[in-house]
Design an enzyme around this catalytic site. Sequence first.
Site, PDB file in Angstrom:
ATOM      1  N   SER A 121       0.975  -1.358   0.086  1.00  0.00           N
ATOM      2  CA  SER A 121      -0.156   0.088   0.106  1.00  0.00           C
ATOM      3  C   SER A 121       0.851   1.241   0.051  1.00  0.00           C
ATOM      4  O   SER A 121       0.453   2.332  -0.208  1.00  0.00           O
ATOM      5  CB  SER A 121      -0.884  -0.006   1.095  1.00  0.00           C
ATOM      6  OG  SER A 121      -1.676  -0.910   1.289  1.00  0.00           O
ATOM      7  N   HIS A 142      -2.270  -3.530  -6.513  1.00  0.00           N
ATOM      8  CA  HIS A 142      -2.619  -3.201  -5.134  1.00  0.00           C
ATOM      9  C   HIS A 142      -4.259  -3.515  -5.054  1.00  0.00           C
ATOM     10  O   HIS A 142      -4.906  -2.672  -5.615  1.00  0.00           O
ATOM     11  CB  HIS A 142      -2.439  -1.705  -5.024  1.00  0.00           C
ATOM     12  CG  HIS A 142      -2.792  -1.158  -3.883  1.00  0.00           C
ATOM     13  ND1 HIS A 142      -3.666   0.150  -3.394  1.00  0.00           N
ATOM     14  CD2 HIS A 142      -2.491  -1.768  -2.570  1.00  0.00           C
ATOM     15  CE1 HIS A 142      -3.719   0.157  -2.307  1.00  0.00           C
ATOM     16  NE2 HIS A 142      -3.114  -0.739  -1.590  1.00  0.00           N
ATOM     17  N   GLU A 154      -5.360  -1.746  -8.428  1.00  0.00           N
ATOM     18  CA  GLU A 154      -4.534  -0.446  -8.973  1.00  0.00           C
ATOM     19  C   GLU A 154      -3.516  -1.289  -9.644  1.00  0.00           C
ATOM     20  O   GLU A 154      -2.593  -1.979  -8.966  1.00  0.00           O
ATOM     21  CB  GLU A 154      -4.180   0.494  -8.080  1.00  0.00           C
ATOM     22  CG  GLU A 154      -5.341   1.315  -7.409  1.00  0.00           C
ATOM     23  CD  GLU A 154      -5.062   2.324  -6.382  1.00  0.00           C
ATOM     24  OE1 GLU A 154      -5.558   3.546  -6.346  1.00  0.00           O
ATOM     25  OE2 GLU A 154      -4.331   1.944  -5.309  1.00  0.00           O
ATOM     26  N   ASN A 193      -6.206   5.755  -2.240  1.00  0.00           N
ATOM     27  CA  ASN A 193      -5.815   6.159  -0.960  1.00  0.00           C
ATOM     28  C   ASN A 193      -5.526   7.737  -0.757  1.00  0.00           C
ATOM     29  O   ASN A 193      -5.576   8.543   0.336  1.00  0.00           O
ATOM     30  CB  ASN A 193      -4.897   5.401  -0.359  1.00  0.00           C
ATOM     31  CG  ASN A 193      -5.343   3.861  -0.101  1.00  0.00           C
ATOM     32  OD1 ASN A 193      -6.276   3.701   0.436  1.00  0.00           O
ATOM     33  ND2 ASN A 193      -4.437   2.952   0.322  1.00  0.00           N
TER      34      ASN A 193
END
Length: 296
Positions: A121, A142, A154, A193
């Site tokens: 992450s 991801h 991702e 994020n």
Amino acid sequence: MDRPVTAMKVMVAGAGAMGSQIAMVTALAGHEVTLYDLDPTMLESSVAALRGRMDSQVAKGRRTADDVDAAFARLTTTTALTGDVDLVIEAIVEKLEIKRQFFTDVDALCGPGTILASNSSSFVPSAMASATERPDRFVNLHFFNPALVMRCVEVVRGPETSDETAATAVAFVEQIGKLPVVLDKEIPGFVANRLLNAVRDEALALYEGGYAGIEAIDTAARTALGYPMGPFELMDLTGVDIGYHTKMGRFAETGDPADAPSATVSALVERGDLGRKTGRGFYLYDDTGARVGKAI
Ligand SMILES: NC(=O)c1ccc[n+]([C@@H]2O[C@H](COP(=O)([O-])OP(=O)(O)OC[C@H]3O[C@@H](n4cnc5c(N)ncnc54)[C@H](O)[C@@H]3O)[C@@H](O)[C@H]2O)c1
């Protein structure tokens, strides 16, 4: 890579929250999967947890028993690193030096066609690819938690990721029934994020500036923007400490006060008011987890 993208050999490294579910999704999609972890008890407990989850999906009619049995027949576990695979998806502990060592080791074992991917992450592909001899065949994949449910993956290209590697990664993500979101250039936090953090930071700034209360800000996010949950409600759900530690990690790297956790979040973490899991965060919760009022 010699095998077609519909029937690959995949090693998933790390049998924790993410790796176990990524392995299951991949096995359900028809691939031969080896789930690797240093800790044999993690392998046992994660496969038992997957079995429980899959049985309940069969009981609810969401999957057939035959499909689930076939997927488990394609899923094996091991504590020995293997290189005889087309794709490695790393989901081990979030420590850069441990990840780099893992990729150096696996790079030496794999054939030239194998693609190496990290589910990290926080670390961008180039931070790990430089520990290998194949930065062109390195990419971040991801996934989001829980990986069995969340559709977005991702696909993060590093500066040396080849077009062929990116195309294979996208094809794999689509083949396992997920939606690829490609980042053409790496950036910490990737897309989802970063968006989440930007909204969270603004919500905290509005609250700390005295412009609006936490309920008002959550209500605006839900009813004006269509978010399923307001930013404070979401922090309480995921754990106030999770965002705090992410910010502390970033602050330790950059030293930029803008990256440090907000005063409100720091105070909650110091008091141990971590959200739903402790019964108190931005809001108050009763023993059943139902929200019963404001806490700050
Ligand atoms: N938890 C999340 O919500 C989430 C979401 C997206 C991505 N990620 C990323 O996924 C990765 C794993 O996260 P997690 O929450 O599943 O972690 P976790 O702590 O649940 O599991 C990590 C596993 O890795 C194993 N492990 C540690 N070092 C190892 C090594 N050198 N070789 C093999 N196995 C090793 C541990 O035994 C453990 O089973 C991290 O990079 C994290 O950033 C996590």
